[in-house]
Design an enzyme around this catalytic site. Structure first.
Site, PDB file in Angstrom:
ATOM      1  N   HIS A 460       0.968  -1.312   0.094  1.00 29.45           N
ATOM      2  CA  HIS A 460      -0.138   0.029   0.129  1.00 29.45           C
ATOM      3  C   HIS A 460       0.755   1.310  -0.103  1.00 29.45           C
ATOM      4  CE1 HIS A 460      -3.737   1.896  -0.081  1.00 29.45           C
ATOM      5  NE2 HIS A 460      -4.583   1.047   0.808  1.00 29.45           N
ATOM      6  N   ASP A 464      -2.591   1.761  -5.053  1.00 28.34           N
ATOM      7  CA  ASP A 464      -3.809   1.961  -4.149  1.00 28.34           C
ATOM      8  C   ASP A 464      -4.853   0.856  -4.518  1.00 28.34           C
ATOM      9  OD1 ASP A 464      -4.609   2.896  -6.503  1.00 28.34           O
ATOM     10  OD2 ASP A 464      -4.153   4.951  -5.883  1.00 28.34           O
TER      11      ASP A 464
END
Length: 490
Positions: A460, A464
């Site tokens: 992350h 995304d």
């Protein structure tokens, strides 16, 4: 007659005192040697004969080494790859006393990344082996010693154990013999036992053949030195006690309920390191269902038309090729993060790794430059890697340089998975098993469908959720409509 008997004696094999006894035993009286020979003269004669014999033996051994250019060289464990500090010794291909040629295999070691054969740079005889299979050897430690037949340096620069002057003292003679022999004779296991008790094996008297130091010699020496207790039960006694109890029938060995310590080796050690690092990275997972019905029909068609029995068509090559095409549109999924420079590196090659569970542990070899390979070429390369992994023969190049990983856990079982990243990659994909389930078509009719669940784990810090969803949609479309692969084939 007495002098003839003296000349026939082989005094070289005897100590000075034994030589004197042999001289006296050949005569009834020292007077038989004549009025000028006394007992002190006979004693001096025996010592002189013994000293000359020792000097002759040294000279013969030195001449043998000089003739062959022999030199005792150490063979250390070299650096096997970047960041590798130690390796596990798997097995030896040679034994002490064996003759070896240049480039002959000596042993097999396994690092965190691959299995490597160590070969000989020298031609000669194996003098000493320092480790047994299962030991962890650090880079730079001496694996074995070889008495070479050809020295790499000039004979004038070579240091010989016989360069020192021969001394008349028995203690100095023995020291030179030990210097030439390279220390006490013993097996690697016995030397390791002595090392465990911090004992110098050269100080332990050997009772084996040719003075070889045995396991019992080490234990007895340790008891005499007060290092271990005489009354403490050895491992052999405990094992014997258990065996006797089992033979009696009514005895249950307590070892069956005892904890066992299993050392981590090879790929297991690598998994500990990599997963510990991966756990520090913020993950998120994306789950999708993909219809495999069209791919099942395509695979069956390839299988029916296959005339090469060495090729086995599976779903995996199709998934790998379609994944590469999806990566072309979403290059950030084929990248890595440089924390030092806070930069994302987009990888030019699609080196797709495939997780393989072997009896040696989990290993992830990768197929290089998938974007330039056909499905048939991917099939052959996948087969090659699987064969090497099965026999623990993968090399460093096979398991390094990956850019994204597929984990086909569904081949064993399970519908879902939440895989951890194979750093420094930013994405990993877990495949569940194929299921035959009812589904609705566009008209609302129920039909049987072959479906599979895929889970994408992502870093992350780099990607995304929206990026992963779009990437997965692209890949899913290529799988459910494999004819689209033809449009993008090069």
């Amino acid at each position: 007659m007495a002098w003839r008997r003296l000349a026939g004696l082989n005094l070289c094999r005897l100590s000075p005192s034994a030589s004197l006894r042999s001289l006296l035993s050949t005569t009834t009286s020292p007077a038989q040697f004549g009025p000028h020979i006394s007992l002190s003269r006979l004693s001096s004669l025996s010592r002189l004969s013994h000293r000359r014999c020792f000097s002759t033996n040294l000279g013969q051994a030195q001449a043998a080494l000089t003739e062959t250019g022999g030199q005792l060289v150490e063979v250390p464990l070299a650096q096997t790859g970047e960041g590798i500090a130690e390796c596990e010794l798997l097995k030896w291909f040679v034994q002490e006393g064996d003759h070896v040629e240049e480039f002959q295999r000596l042993c097999e070691v396994q690092s965190d990344k691959a299995t490597i054969d160590i070969t000989s740079r020298f031609k000669g005889k194996i003098h000493q082996i320092n480790f047994t299979p299962g030991h962890i050897v650090k880079v730079g430690e001496t694996l074995l010693k070889i008495l070479t037949e050809h020295s790499e340096s000039d004979s004038s620069e070579r240091t010989s154990p016989f360069d020192a002057e021969t001394s008349s003292a028995d203690g100095q003679n023995q020291s030179q013999v030990s210097s030439f022999s390279g220390g006490a004779l013993s097996t690697p296991a016995v030397r390791h036992l002595a090392k465990q008790h911090n004992l110098d094996i050269n100080q332990i008297p050997g009772t084996g053949k040719d003075g070889r130091v045995l396991k019992e010699d080490v234990l007895n020496y340790a008891i005499n030195q007060g290092i271990i207790c005489k009354d403490s039960p050895s491992t052999d006694k405990v094992e014997l006690f258990n065996e006797i109890g089992e033979l009696r029938g009514n005895f249950v060995s307590t070892s069956a309920y005892e904890d066992k310590t299993i050392p981590l080796r090879g790929f297991h050690r690598a998994m500990v390191k990599s997963m510990t690092l991966a756990a520090q990275v913020p993950h998120f997972h994306y789950l999708e269902e993909i219809n495999f019905s069209a791919l099942v029909e395509l695979k069956e068609a390839f299988k029916n038309e296959n005339k090469d029995q060495s090729i086995k068509h599976t779903f995996l090559p199709f998934l790998i090729k379609s994944l590469s095409m999806a990566l072309t549109k979403f290059p950030v999924m084929n990248s890595s993060l440089s924390e030092e420079t806070s930069e994302v590196i987009l990888k030019g090659c699609h080196n797709i790794g495939v997780a393989m569970a072997t009896e040696y542990g989990l290993v992830v070899p990768n197929i290089k430059m998938v974007q330039s390979l056909s499905i048939l070429e991917i099939t052959k390369e996948l087969s090659r890697l699987h064969e090497l992994a099965t026999h623990n023969k993968l090399n460093t190049d096979d398991v390094t340089g990956g850019t994204i990983t597929l984990s086909n856990i569904g081949a064993i079982g399970g519908k879902f998975g939440s895989p951890l990243l194979n750093l420094p990659e930013v994405a990993i994909i877990a495949l569940g098993r194929i299921q035959r389930l009812p589904r609705f078509d566009e008209d609302g009719n129920i039909y049987p469908a072959s479906v599979i669940n895929v889970t994408i784990g992502a870093d992350h810090r780099v990607v995304d959720g929206a990026t992963v969803a779009r990437f997965c949609n692209e890949w899913k479309n290529l799988i459910e409509k494999p004819q689209l692969l033809l449009l993008h084939m090069r």
